[in-house]
Write an enzyme that holds these catalytic residues in place. Structure first.
Site, PDB file in Angstrom:
ATOM      1  N   ARG A 154       0.823  -1.220   0.000  1.00 42.22           N
ATOM      2  CA  ARG A 154       0.000   0.000   0.000  1.00 42.22           C
ATOM      3  C   ARG A 154       0.851   1.261   0.000  1.00 42.22           C
ATOM      4  O   ARG A 154       0.347   2.349  -0.279  1.00 42.22           O
ATOM      5  CB  ARG A 154      -0.949  -0.005   1.197  1.00 42.22           C
ATOM      6  CG  ARG A 154      -0.276   0.115   2.540  1.00 42.22           C
ATOM      7  CD  ARG A 154      -1.259  -0.143   3.679  1.00 42.22           C
ATOM      8  NE  ARG A 154      -2.413   0.727   3.613  1.00 42.22           N
ATOM      9  CZ  ARG A 154      -2.441   1.980   4.065  1.00 42.22           C
ATOM     10  NH1 ARG A 154      -1.357   2.497   4.598  1.00 42.22           N
ATOM     11  NH2 ARG A 154      -3.536   2.717   3.988  1.00 42.22           N
ATOM     12  N   ASP A 169      -1.231   8.131   7.689  1.00 40.02           N
ATOM     13  CA  ASP A 169      -1.632   6.991   8.511  1.00 40.02           C
ATOM     14  C   ASP A 169      -1.001   7.052   9.896  1.00 40.02           C
ATOM     15  O   ASP A 169       0.039   7.672  10.097  1.00 40.02           O
ATOM     16  CB  ASP A 169      -1.185   5.677   7.857  1.00 40.02           C
ATOM     17  CG  ASP A 169      -2.106   5.280   6.721  1.00 40.02           C
ATOM     18  OD1 ASP A 169      -3.229   5.778   6.679  1.00 40.02           O
ATOM     19  OD2 ASP A 169      -1.678   4.468   5.877  1.00 40.02           O
TER      20      ASP A 169
END
Length: 247
Positions: A154, A169
């Site tokens: 990712r 994140d």
């Protein structure tokens, strides 16, 4: 990126590799994922991959021959030497920083063990990294390998629809991520914070940063010891702790 997984249960990876983000990343040609049964590299007619440990004791130990043969075969086909990763509860604790480091590699090879453990010669002479996903023991390295692969892929350019998603994140900034809200603005008398509705980008960023500080303080205060904070943020955090009687 190319990722090869050496496992006795390649069928476990079929759904994971072909679904969601990993599946789309392969469709885009960003990553090539392959699960290989290293039993096929065993050098005996029964394709034995484990044996009793020298010195006695419970359980079986993975033999070195099939694992060495499988990794060496992959290395012969590789343009450059891959990172060979041993999924092991004795390895270094996996972190977002490690995920970012691995995402810069061109080729990763994961070794997923089973049974009691690995022949130590695999650990000493074959692998470049030993990774643990936590202080607990699973029946094999397959589930931890899936976790690491997902977290690495990712991060590759073009994988996520929004390139800023991975940057903000939790752990990527050294702090836990701020809270998220979406429509409706009011749900069962629960209202979205005014800052997010203001349309003022500066105020929104300030609110998000402060919320990251608060969430980290409340849930993972240990992260604040190494987080890169400005003097203004340290002062704001100290004032917040004083106001809320937090030691």
């Amino acid at each position: 990126m190319k990722i090869d997984v050496l496992t006795l249960f390649p069928e476990m990876f079929t759904g994971v590799f072909n679904s969601s983000i990993l599946g789309k990343a392969q469709e885009k040609g960003i990553v090539k994922l392959q699960a290989i049964n290293f039993r096929s590299y065993a050098n005996n007619k029964h394709h034995t991959v484990d044996d009793y440990p020298y010195g006695g004791g419970g359980g079986m130990v993975l033999k070195p021959e099939p694992v060495f043969a499988a990794v060496e075969a992959l290395c012969e086909q590789a343009e450059e030497a891959p990172r060979v990763i041993l999924m092991c509860p004795q390895g270094e604790r996996y972190t977002q920083r490690k995920a970012e480091e691995l995402s810069a590699a061109k080729h990763l090879v994961f070794i997923c063990g089973h049974y009691e453990g690995y022949d130590e010669r695999i650990r000493k002479h074959l692998v470049t990294d030993e990774i643990s996903v936590g202080d607990y023991v699973l029946t094999g390295g397959e589930l931890p390998a899936m976790t690491v692969i997902d977290s690495v892929v990712r991060l590759l350019p073009g994988v996520l629809g929004n390139e800023t998603s991975a940057v903000t994140d939790s752990y990527s900034t050294g702090l836990l991520e701020y809270p998220h809200y979406t429509r409706p603005a009011v749900f069962r008398d629960m209202k979205v914070p005014d800052e997010l509705l203001s349309g003022h980008h500066g105020n929104i960023e300030k609110w998000r940063r402060q919320q990251s500080l608060v969430r980290t303080l409340e849930r993972r205060p240990d992260l604040l010891e190494t987080a890169e904070l400005t003097e203004a943020e340290r002062k704001w955090l100290a004032d917040y702790k004083k106001m809320n009687n937090i030691e």
